[in-house]
Design a protein around this motif. Structure first.
Motif, PDB file in Angstrom:
ATOM      1  N   LEU A  34       0.826  -1.210   0.000  1.00  0.00           N
ATOM      2  CA  LEU A  34       0.000   0.000   0.000  1.00  0.00           C
ATOM      3  C   LEU A  34       0.862   1.263   0.000  1.00  0.00           C
ATOM      4  CD1 LEU A  34      -2.881  -0.971   2.439  1.00  0.00           C
ATOM      5  CD2 LEU A  34      -3.062  -0.546  -0.016  1.00  0.00           C
ATOM      6  N   GLU A  35       1.948   1.247   0.748  1.00  0.00           N
ATOM      7  CA  GLU A  35       2.852   2.401   0.764  1.00  0.00           C
ATOM      8  C   GLU A  35       3.426   2.645  -0.630  1.00  0.00           C
ATOM      9  OE1 GLU A  35       5.639   1.272   3.801  1.00  0.00           O
ATOM     10  OE2 GLU A  35       4.559   2.379   5.352  1.00  0.00           O
ATOM     11  N   GLU A  36       3.785   1.567  -1.325  1.00  0.00           N
ATOM     12  CA  GLU A  36       4.304   1.710  -2.685  1.00  0.00           C
ATOM     13  C   GLU A  36       3.239   2.280  -3.610  1.00  0.00           C
ATOM     14  OE1 GLU A  36       5.593  -2.264  -3.544  1.00  0.00           O
ATOM     15  OE2 GLU A  36       7.461  -2.058  -2.411  1.00  0.00           O
ATOM     16  N   GLU A  37       1.999   1.795  -3.466  1.00  0.00           N
ATOM     17  CA  GLU A  37       0.910   2.310  -4.299  1.00  0.00           C
ATOM     18  C   GLU A  37       0.648   3.786  -4.006  1.00  0.00           C
ATOM     19  OE1 GLU A  37      -2.655   0.002  -4.096  1.00  0.00           O
ATOM     20  OE2 GLU A  37      -1.705  -1.781  -4.929  1.00  0.00           O
ATOM     21  N   VAL A  38       0.709   4.169  -2.740  1.00  0.00           N
ATOM     22  CA  VAL A  38       0.505   5.581  -2.380  1.00  0.00           C
ATOM     23  C   VAL A  38       1.606   6.436  -2.991  1.00  0.00           C
ATOM     24  CG1 VAL A  38       0.566   7.212  -0.444  1.00  0.00           C
ATOM     25  CG2 VAL A  38      -0.832   5.149  -0.290  1.00  0.00           C
ATOM     26  N   VAL A  45      -0.108  12.006  -9.474  1.00  0.00           N
ATOM     27  CA  VAL A  45      -0.851  13.248  -9.236  1.00  0.00           C
ATOM     28  C   VAL A  45       0.061  14.458  -9.426  1.00  0.00           C
ATOM     29  CG1 VAL A  45      -2.007  14.613  -7.444  1.00  0.00           C
ATOM     30  CG2 VAL A  45      -2.597  12.209  -7.752  1.00  0.00           C
ATOM     31  N   THR A  46       1.292  14.355  -8.963  1.00  0.00           N
ATOM     32  CA  THR A  46       2.247  15.452  -9.129  1.00  0.00           C
ATOM     33  C   THR A  46       2.498  15.724 -10.612  1.00  0.00           C
ATOM     34  OG1 THR A  46       3.294  14.914  -7.023  1.00  0.00           O
ATOM     35  CG2 THR A  46       4.577  16.246  -8.572  1.00  0.00           C
ATOM     36  N   LYS A  47       2.689  14.649 -11.394  1.00  0.00           N
ATOM     37  CA  LYS A  47       2.902  14.813 -12.842  1.00  0.00           C
ATOM     38  C   LYS A  47       1.676  15.431 -13.512  1.00  0.00           C
ATOM     39  CE  LYS A  47       6.096  10.942 -13.286  1.00  0.00           C
ATOM     40  NZ  LYS A  47       6.262   9.557 -13.768  1.00  0.00           N
ATOM     41  N   LEU A  48       0.488  14.943 -13.146  1.00  0.00           N
ATOM     42  CA  LEU A  48      -0.740  15.480 -13.734  1.00  0.00           C
ATOM     43  C   LEU A  48      -0.919  16.952 -13.382  1.00  0.00           C
ATOM     44  CD1 LEU A  48      -3.222  12.517 -13.172  1.00  0.00           C
ATOM     45  CD2 LEU A  48      -2.294  13.315 -15.350  1.00  0.00           C
ATOM     46  N   ASP A  49      -0.630  17.304 -12.153  1.00  0.00           N
ATOM     47  CA  ASP A  49      -0.733  18.698 -11.730  1.00  0.00           C
ATOM     48  C   ASP A  49       0.223  19.572 -12.535  1.00  0.00           C
ATOM     49  OD1 ASP A  49      -1.723  20.794 -10.035  1.00  0.00           O
ATOM     50  OD2 ASP A  49       0.197  20.710  -8.960  1.00  0.00           O
ATOM     51  N   HIS A  50       1.427  19.080 -12.746  1.00  0.00           N
ATOM     52  CA  HIS A  50       2.409  19.815 -13.545  1.00  0.00           C
ATOM     53  C   HIS A  50       1.908  19.973 -14.979  1.00  0.00           C
ATOM     54  CE1 HIS A  50       6.318  21.280 -14.812  1.00  0.00           C
ATOM     55  NE2 HIS A  50       6.310  20.382 -15.780  1.00  0.00           N
ATOM     56  N   ASN A  51       1.347  18.890 -15.552  1.00  0.00           N
ATOM     57  CA  ASN A  51       0.831  18.950 -16.921  1.00  0.00           C
ATOM     58  C   ASN A  51      -0.316  19.951 -17.041  1.00  0.00           C
ATOM     59  OD1 ASN A  51       2.658  17.052 -17.810  1.00  0.00           O
ATOM     60  ND2 ASN A  51       1.223  15.345 -17.728  1.00  0.00           N
ATOM     61  N   VAL A  52      -1.199  19.949 -16.063  1.00  0.00           N
ATOM     62  CA  VAL A  52      -2.326  20.882 -16.095  1.00  0.00           C
ATOM     63  C   VAL A  52      -1.822  22.322 -16.012  1.00  0.00           C
ATOM     64  CG1 VAL A  52      -4.310  21.691 -14.742  1.00  0.00           C
ATOM     65  CG2 VAL A  52      -4.057  19.269 -15.225  1.00  0.00           C
ATOM     66  N   THR A  53      -0.823  22.556 -15.187  1.00  0.00           N
ATOM     67  CA  THR A  53      -0.249  23.898 -15.073  1.00  0.00           C
ATOM     68  C   THR A  53       0.362  24.337 -16.404  1.00  0.00           C
ATOM     69  OG1 THR A  53       0.205  23.516 -12.731  1.00  0.00           O
ATOM     70  CG2 THR A  53       1.414  25.305 -13.802  1.00  0.00           C
TER      71      THR A  53
END
Length: 111
Positions: A34-38, A45-53
């Motif tokens: 679970l830690e690995e999945e998180v 999410v970080t990559k997606l946020d960067h892409n959206v920006t």
């Protein structure tokens, strides 16, 4: 009789302890997984946020090239709302604007 009964109880206790140890090991492996999945989800999410920006910056630059105020459009559309509720309300309000103007009845806010 007392020693035989005690031996059975000790064996039973030993079996339970082994079963619990296996369960603890399984739980430990599940937690590690679970830690690995998180961590993977956080990275995504970080990559997606960067892409959206980046996309937002590109769209604003394109709008600026065409003489359009992109910031005003975003403010009007309320795209900044993470749940998207303001954008839906904005669309509904715009669609009812003509009706409201004729009847002088203010638009009712959605919940």
């Amino acid at each position: 009789m007392g020693l035989g009964s005690t031996a059975k109880k000790i064996q039973s206790l030993s079996d339970r302890a082994e079963a619990m140890y296996r369960q603890v090991q399984e739980l430990q492996q599940r937690i590690i997984h679970l830690e690995e999945e998180v961590d993977d989800t956080h990275n995504t999410v970080t990559k997606l946020d960067h892409n959206v920006t980046e996309q937002r910056a590109l769209l604003l630059a394109i709008a600026d090239e065409h003489g359009i105020d992109g910031e005003q459009i975003l403010a009007d559309a309320a795209i900044d709302d993470p749940e998207g509720t303001d954008a839906e309300e904005s669309t509904q309000t715009e669609g009812n604007a003509d009706e409201d103007a004729d009847t002088d009845v203010p638009a009712q806010p959605s919940e």
